[in-house]
Design an enzyme around this catalytic site. Structure first.
Site, short mmCIF file in Angstrom:
data_model
loop_
_atom_site.label_atom_id
_atom_site.label_comp_id
_atom_site.label_asym_id
_atom_site.label_seq_id
_atom_site.Cartn_x
_atom_site.Cartn_y
_atom_site.Cartn_z
CD1 TRP A 197 0.10 -1.66 2.97
CD2 TRP A 197 0.85 0.43 3.23
NE1 TRP A 197 1.00 -1.67 4.01
CE2 TRP A 197 1.48 -0.39 4.18
CE3 TRP A 197 1.19 1.80 3.20
CZ2 TRP A 197 2.42 0.10 5.10
CZ3 TRP A 197 2.12 2.27 4.11
CH2 TRP A 197 2.72 1.43 5.04
CG ASN A 198 5.13 1.32 0.54
OD1 ASN A 198 4.73 0.62 -0.39
ND2 ASN A 198 6.40 1.36 0.88
CG HIS A 216 -2.89 -2.73 -4.60
ND1 HIS A 216 -1.90 -2.54 -3.65
CD2 HIS A 216 -2.77 -1.68 -5.46
CE1 HIS A 216 -1.22 -1.44 -3.94
NE2 HIS A 216 -1.72 -0.90 -5.04
N GLY A 275 6.65 -6.57 -0.65
CA GLY A 275 6.06 -6.58 0.68
C GLY A 275 7.06 -7.01 1.73
CB SER A 276 6.48 -8.13 5.14
OG SER A 276 5.53 -9.15 4.86
CD GLU A 330 12.14 -5.66 -6.16
OE1 GLU A 330 12.84 -5.07 -5.32
OE2 GLU A 330 12.56 -6.00 -7.26
CG LEU A 331 11.05 -9.60 0.07
CD1 LEU A 331 11.52 -10.89 0.69
CD2 LEU A 331 9.54 -9.63 -0.16
CB CYS A 365 11.05 -0.61 0.43
SG CYS A 365 11.08 0.16 -1.18
CD GLU A 368 11.06 -2.63 6.39
OE1 GLU A 368 10.40 -3.69 6.42
OE2 GLU A 368 11.17 -1.92 5.39
P1 NAP Z 1 2.87 -7.19 3.56
O1 NAP Z 1 2.07 -7.37 4.76
O2 NAP Z 1 3.83 -8.25 3.20
O3 NAP Z 1 1.86 -6.89 2.37
C1 NAP Z 1 2.29 -6.69 1.05
C2 NAP Z 1 1.35 -7.40 0.10
O4 NAP Z 1 1.48 -8.81 0.30
C3 NAP Z 1 -0.12 -7.08 0.34
O5 NAP Z 1 -0.81 -7.10 -0.87
C4 NAP Z 1 -0.56 -8.22 1.24
O6 NAP Z 1 -1.94 -8.44 1.21
C5 NAP Z 1 0.19 -9.37 0.62
N1 NAP Z 1 0.40 -10.50 1.51
C6 NAP Z 1 0.52 -10.52 2.84
N2 NAP Z 1 0.73 -11.77 3.28
C7 NAP Z 1 0.75 -12.56 2.18
C8 NAP Z 1 0.92 -13.96 1.97
N3 NAP Z 1 1.13 -14.79 2.97
N4 NAP Z 1 0.88 -14.42 0.71
C9 NAP Z 1 0.68 -13.58 -0.31
N5 NAP Z 1 0.49 -12.26 -0.18
C10 NAP Z 1 0.54 -11.75 1.06
O7 NAP Z 1 3.74 -5.87 3.62
P2 NAP Z 1 3.39 -4.50 4.31
O8 NAP Z 1 3.90 -4.59 5.68
O9 NAP Z 1 2.01 -4.09 4.10
O10 NAP Z 1 4.29 -3.56 3.39
C11 NAP Z 1 5.44 -3.02 3.80
C12 NAP Z 1 6.64 -3.88 3.47
O11 NAP Z 1 6.88 -3.85 2.07
C13 NAP Z 1 7.87 -3.33 4.12
O12 NAP Z 1 8.67 -4.37 4.58
C14 NAP Z 1 8.55 -2.60 2.98
O13 NAP Z 1 9.92 -2.39 3.15
C15 NAP Z 1 8.24 -3.51 1.82
N6 NAP Z 1 8.39 -2.80 0.54
C16 NAP Z 1 9.42 -3.18 -0.27
C17 NAP Z 1 9.63 -2.51 -1.47
C18 NAP Z 1 10.77 -2.91 -2.39
O14 NAP Z 1 10.80 -2.45 -3.51
N7 NAP Z 1 11.70 -3.75 -1.96
C19 NAP Z 1 8.77 -1.47 -1.84
C20 NAP Z 1 7.73 -1.12 -0.99
C21 NAP Z 1 7.55 -1.81 0.21
P3 NAP Z 1 -2.90 -7.97 2.43
O15 NAP Z 1 -2.77 -6.49 2.48
O16 NAP Z 1 -4.21 -8.46 2.02
O17 NAP Z 1 -2.33 -8.64 3.66
#
Ligand code: NAP
Length: 462
Positions: free
Chosen positions: A137-138, A162, A213-214, A235-236, A269, A366
């Site tokens: 979402w960020n 998303h 994501g995470s 991309e975590l 990120c 993080e």
């Molecule tokens: P997140 O919880 O991992 O969510 C990201 C996406 O993954 C969402 O669409 C989420 O859906 C989905 N998701 C969650 N659990 C999942 C699973 N078990 N299987 C498949 N999909 C799943 O991450 P966040 O905490 O919202 O986002 C922030 C993280 O993203 C931070 O760690 C940040 O550093 C990282 N990030 C990395 C980059 C990069 O380019 N490396 C860029 C931006 C952000 P739901 O919302 O429905 O749970």
């Protein structure tokens, strides 16, 4: 606060007020089946559409995004709580991706001749089918487009899953492509919670997955992808170092460190999460940083005079404050902030921590919020060692004389090094990390090749 009883829906909630804006039904298994079937069918024609025809649609989509800039920016601010100026910047950046790939995909994917004693040979880059795009979402638009633009131009089709807190932004991305004339089934948004995505990965019509994501979500998708022998890019997260050495332009470095850490309320990120400053300039650096810190205005993200907006949700602000409390409990020094702000919404004070040591969780994790972690080092080697003392390896910023910074950058294990400028994103440069920050690259020519079959065509000599 949210008023409706818990229902099985995806909710759009304004984190600045905690008001429920809209609810969306979770995509039913029947509808999902229909979407998969349509995407699969659409691939058979989309892959044979010319680059020229695809480019017309993507350029139109870019135009529509810019026409709707204010609407889209306000939507992102409403759903994520980001500052309106940052939302506008994001919309403009997102549109660049459609234009960039509309212009360059044809060259990036042109047949590549290979010299071989066997005769004439070349690589033909073929799209592979329907891809699943899982996004955070960020940056609710940029994230979608940085993978969507290259893969649509390459002839792949895409299903977008998303983050659950940005359903309106997600739908807007599909709607714009439809309005631009994208054929039905080529790009479809679905409303699914993250924990339901594993099943989609088992479907043979999904040929690859890109997740931002995470670490936790990344690990789960990596397992699902490998089990099904599917290509994945991850991309975590990151805990990026921002190194400042004694021959840096100090004022500029301080300004960029604070601005970078507070940008998007610390939820990027590649935000400079660990500020590493050479000891002999550390006092001067900190004094200057605090003078900027003390003027930061936390407030309504729609107000152009706000410096730091709320976090994206109740759970996000609770989690970040818990991380800060834990660091303090483990003897880090809380120099500024560290508390929730007493108003409706997910607001917290900009926070500055020092005296963080290796044994603390804050050293390892993080922190995805406006938390400036300040470290000092004696010399270049200590800066390199501290920068690398993390499981992450996404970005890194170095402020120092150019040759010294390049020398240090070569020894840092991360995917992105920016020198004397803040880490940022632009379509021409690849994006991605190493170590637990994931694998694969997005953006640029590297990004478009991630989901291509580089097919060898070797023709016998006459
Ligand atoms: P997140 O919880 O991992 O969510 C990201 C996406 O993954 C969402 O669409 C989420 O859906 C989905 N998701 C969650 N659990 C999942 C699973 N078990 N299987 C498949 N999909 C799943 O991450 P966040 O905490 O919202 O986002 C922030 C993280 O993203 C931070 O760690 C940040 O550093 C990282 N990030 C990395 C980059 C990069 O380019 N490396 C860029 C931006 C952000 P739901 O919302 O429905 O749970």
């Amino acid at each position: 606060m949210e008023t409706t009883e818990k229902r099985n829906t995806i909710k759009s909630i304004n984190p600045a007020t905690n008001v429920l804006l809209k609810e969306f039904e979770i995509t039913s298994p029947e509808k999902l089946e229909d979407i998969l079937a349509k995407a699969d069918k659409a691939f058979k024609t989309w892959k044979n559409t010319s680059f020229e025809d695809r480019a017309v649609i993507l350029k139109k989509a870019a135009e529509l995004i810019l026409d709707k800039k204010q609407f889209l920016a306000e939507l992102a601010t409403l759903e994520v709580g980001k500052k309106i100026s940052e939302s506008i910047g994001e919309v403009e950046l997102a549109a660049k991706f459609y234009n960039y790939y509309a212009e360059h995909a044809v060259d990036f994917l042109a047949d590549k001749p290979v010299k071989t004693p066997l005769g004439d040979a070349f690589l033909s880059y073929d799209p592979i089918g329907t891809l699943l795009s899982i996004q955070p979402w960020n940056f609710p638009y940029y994230q979608v487009l940085r993978v969507g633009a290259p893969q649509l131009m390459a002839g792949n089709t895409m299903i977008l899953k998303h983050a659950s807190n940005v359903p309106q932004c997600a739908q807007a991305m599909e709607d714009i492509l439809q309005e631009a004339g994208l054929p039905d089934g080529v790009f479809t948004n679905v409303f699914l919670p993250g924990n339901k995505v594993g099943e989609l990965m088992d479907d043979p019509r999904i040929k690859g997955v890109m997740l931002t994501g995470s670490e936790k979500a990344g690990a789960s998708i990596a397992i699902a992808a490998s089990k099904n022998i599917k290509k994945a890019t991850l991309e975590l997260g990151g805990s990026d170092p921002f190194i400042v050495l004694d021959d840096a332009d100090l004022d500029k470095a301080v300004q960029m460190a604070v601005y970078g850490r507070m940008y998007n309320s610390g939820r990027a990120c590649a935000s400079p999460k660990r500020i590493i400053v050479q000891e002999n300039i550390a006092d001067a650096f900190l004094a200057k940083a605090l003078s900027i810190f003390d003027k930061l205005k936390v407030g309504d993200p729609m107000d152009p005079s706000t410096d730091v907006a709320p976090l994206s949700s109740e759970s996000a602000v609770i989690e970040v404050l818990e991380q800060v409390d834990k660091a303090v409990e483990e003897s880090a020094t809380l120099v500024r902030g560290g508390h929730r702000i007493d108003r409706e919404g997910a607001y917290m004070e900009p926070t500055l921590l020092t005296n963080i040591t290796e044994n603390m969780l804050a050293f390892k994790e993080e922190i995805f919020g406006p938390v400036f972690m300040f470290y000092t080092v004696k010399n270049d080697q200590e800066a390199i060692d501290l920068a690398n003392a993390t499981d992450f390896g996404l970005g890194c910023t170095i402020y120092a004389s150019q040759d010294r910074a390049v020398k240090i950058g070569r020894q840092i294990d991360s995917g992105i090094i920016y020198i004397n400028q803040l880490t940022t994103a632009t379509p021409e440069l690849p994006y991605g990390g190493t170590k637990n920050s994931g694998y694969g690259r997005e953006q640029s020519e590297e990004g478009i090749h991630e989901f291509m079959n580089a097919k060898i065509m070797a023709i016998a000599k006459n």
